[in-house]
Design a protein around this motif. Structure first.
Motif, PDB file in Angstrom:
ATOM      1  N   TYR A 139       0.703  -1.088  -0.101  1.00  0.00           N
ATOM      2  CA  TYR A 139       0.078  -0.002   0.067  1.00  0.00           C
ATOM      3  C   TYR A 139       0.924   1.270   0.003  1.00  0.00           C
ATOM      4  CZ  TYR A 139      -3.300   3.520   1.273  1.00  0.00           C
ATOM      5  OH  TYR A 139      -4.054   4.525   1.178  1.00  0.00           O
ATOM      6  N   THR A 140       0.636   1.945  -0.920  1.00  0.00           N
ATOM      7  CA  THR A 140       1.109   3.542  -0.964  1.00  0.00           C
ATOM      8  C   THR A 140       0.067   4.532  -1.480  1.00  0.00           C
ATOM      9  OG1 THR A 140       1.798   3.238  -3.070  1.00  0.00           O
ATOM     10  CG2 THR A 140       3.427   2.828  -1.389  1.00  0.00           C
ATOM     11  N   TYR A 141       0.137   5.767  -1.091  1.00  0.00           N
ATOM     12  CA  TYR A 141      -0.755   6.682  -1.352  1.00  0.00           C
ATOM     13  C   TYR A 141      -0.008   7.861  -2.213  1.00  0.00           C
ATOM     14  CZ  TYR A 141      -4.662  10.158  -1.830  1.00  0.00           C
ATOM     15  OH  TYR A 141      -5.420  11.241  -2.329  1.00  0.00           O
ATOM     16  N   ASN A 162      -1.193  10.278  -4.561  1.00  0.00           N
ATOM     17  CA  ASN A 162      -2.162  11.314  -5.225  1.00  0.00           C
ATOM     18  C   ASN A 162      -2.235  11.097  -6.757  1.00  0.00           C
ATOM     19  OD1 ASN A 162      -3.115  13.018  -3.417  1.00  0.00           O
ATOM     20  ND2 ASN A 162      -1.019  13.837  -2.708  1.00  0.00           N
ATOM     21  N   GLU A 203      -8.923   5.654  -4.806  1.00  0.00           N
ATOM     22  CA  GLU A 203      -7.337   5.689  -4.380  1.00  0.00           C
ATOM     23  C   GLU A 203      -6.728   5.620  -3.229  1.00  0.00           C
ATOM     24  OE1 GLU A 203      -3.132   7.831  -5.490  1.00  0.00           O
ATOM     25  OE2 GLU A 203      -4.886   8.862  -6.370  1.00  0.00           O
ATOM     26  N   ARG A 204      -7.549   6.220  -2.382  1.00  0.00           N
ATOM     27  CA  ARG A 204      -7.092   6.283  -0.831  1.00  0.00           C
ATOM     28  C   ARG A 204      -7.392   4.893  -0.395  1.00  0.00           C
ATOM     29  NH1 ARG A 204      -5.650  10.629   2.135  1.00  0.00           N
ATOM     30  NH2 ARG A 204      -6.227  12.578   1.214  1.00  0.00           N
ATOM     31  N   GLY A 251      -5.133   2.088  -2.577  1.00  0.00           N
ATOM     32  CA  GLY A 251      -3.649   2.385  -2.858  1.00  0.00           C
ATOM     33  C   GLY A 251      -3.354   2.824  -4.412  1.00  0.00           C
ATOM     34  N   THR A 252      -2.502   3.699  -4.364  1.00  0.00           N
ATOM     35  CA  THR A 252      -2.050   4.154  -5.768  1.00  0.00           C
ATOM     36  C   THR A 252      -1.834   3.165  -6.755  1.00  0.00           C
ATOM     37  OG1 THR A 252      -1.217   6.127  -4.668  1.00  0.00           O
ATOM     38  CG2 THR A 252      -0.509   5.402  -6.878  1.00  0.00           C
TER      39      THR A 252
END
Length: 214
Positions: free
Chosen positions: A13-15, A17, A89-90, A93-94
């Motif tokens: 998991y990464t965010y 934008n 997306e949040r 995850g990106t």
């Protein structure tokens, strides 16, 4: 590891934008191809049977989703992406979001191309709406009890909105109403993300909605 396990292997998991980045890319491409001499090359990036089949422009099922036919077309697509994309997306995850967005847009293009080719339809397809309809469905699955205000007044549960759009788009596609709008591509966006949840994530949208309103 079997094929299904590999398909369902989650990303770390990464965010980042990515929603805003995709909006920025769409705006940049629109400005570049509208207000410079590159305007004459948009047909090379839009999706068409002539371009893909006869001229071997095999990039078109990907590039068409970044081309928009006018300011209004761009504005409403990007507004919808901003509204629904950030929440999706949040949550996912990106990496998952970007994969869903780009895969949906590309498959919508391929599906539309196949139908146009078999039907002998000469049309140029452009716009991100296939991906965005898919993101709308994803939003309704992730936030099934969320209410969306139509015209800022009428509250509609997100799953009901998806169902309503499906009926409208299907009716328009079958009757030929709303010429100039890619109803088939919109329906493909719903179908692709539905399958994405089923295959990639092991989630049944129908079951999610039943559980939410039980």
């Amino acid at each position: 590891m079997n094929a299904l396990s590999l398909l369902r292997r989650p990303f770390h998991y990464t965010y980042r934008n990515a929603t805003l980045a995709i909006i920025a890319v769409n705006i940049a491409v629109y400005l570049l191809f509208t207000f410079t001499p590159l305007f004459y090359y948009t047909r090379y990036l839009e999706l068409s049977v002539i371009g893909f089949v006869r001229m071997h422009m095999f990039w078109q099922p990907f590039t068409y989703m970044f081309i928009h036919s006018g300011t209004q077309h761009l504005f409403f697509n990007m507004l919808a992406l901003l509204f629904f994309g950030i929440g999706v997306e949040r949550t996912l995850g990106t990496k998952e979001f970007v994969l869903m967005y780009l895969l949906t847009g590309t498959l919508c293009g391929i599906i539309s191309l196949a139908v146009y080719w078999l039907g002998g339809i000469a049309v140029f397809l452009a716009g991100a709406s296939g991906s965005i309809y898919g993101i709308l469905l994803a939003y309704a699955v992730i936030f099934p009890r969320s209410r969306i205000f139509i015209w800022g007044i009428i509250p509609v549960p997100a799953p009901v909105m998806v169902l309503g759009y499906t009926v409208i788009e299907l009716g328009s596609q079958l009757t030929g109403a709303g010429g100039g709008v890619a109803h088939l591509t919109h329906l493909a966006g719903f179908a692709v993300v539905w399958l994405y949840f089923k295959i990639r994530m092991g989630i049944s949208p129908t079951q999610v909605w039943k559980d939410a309103y039980r």
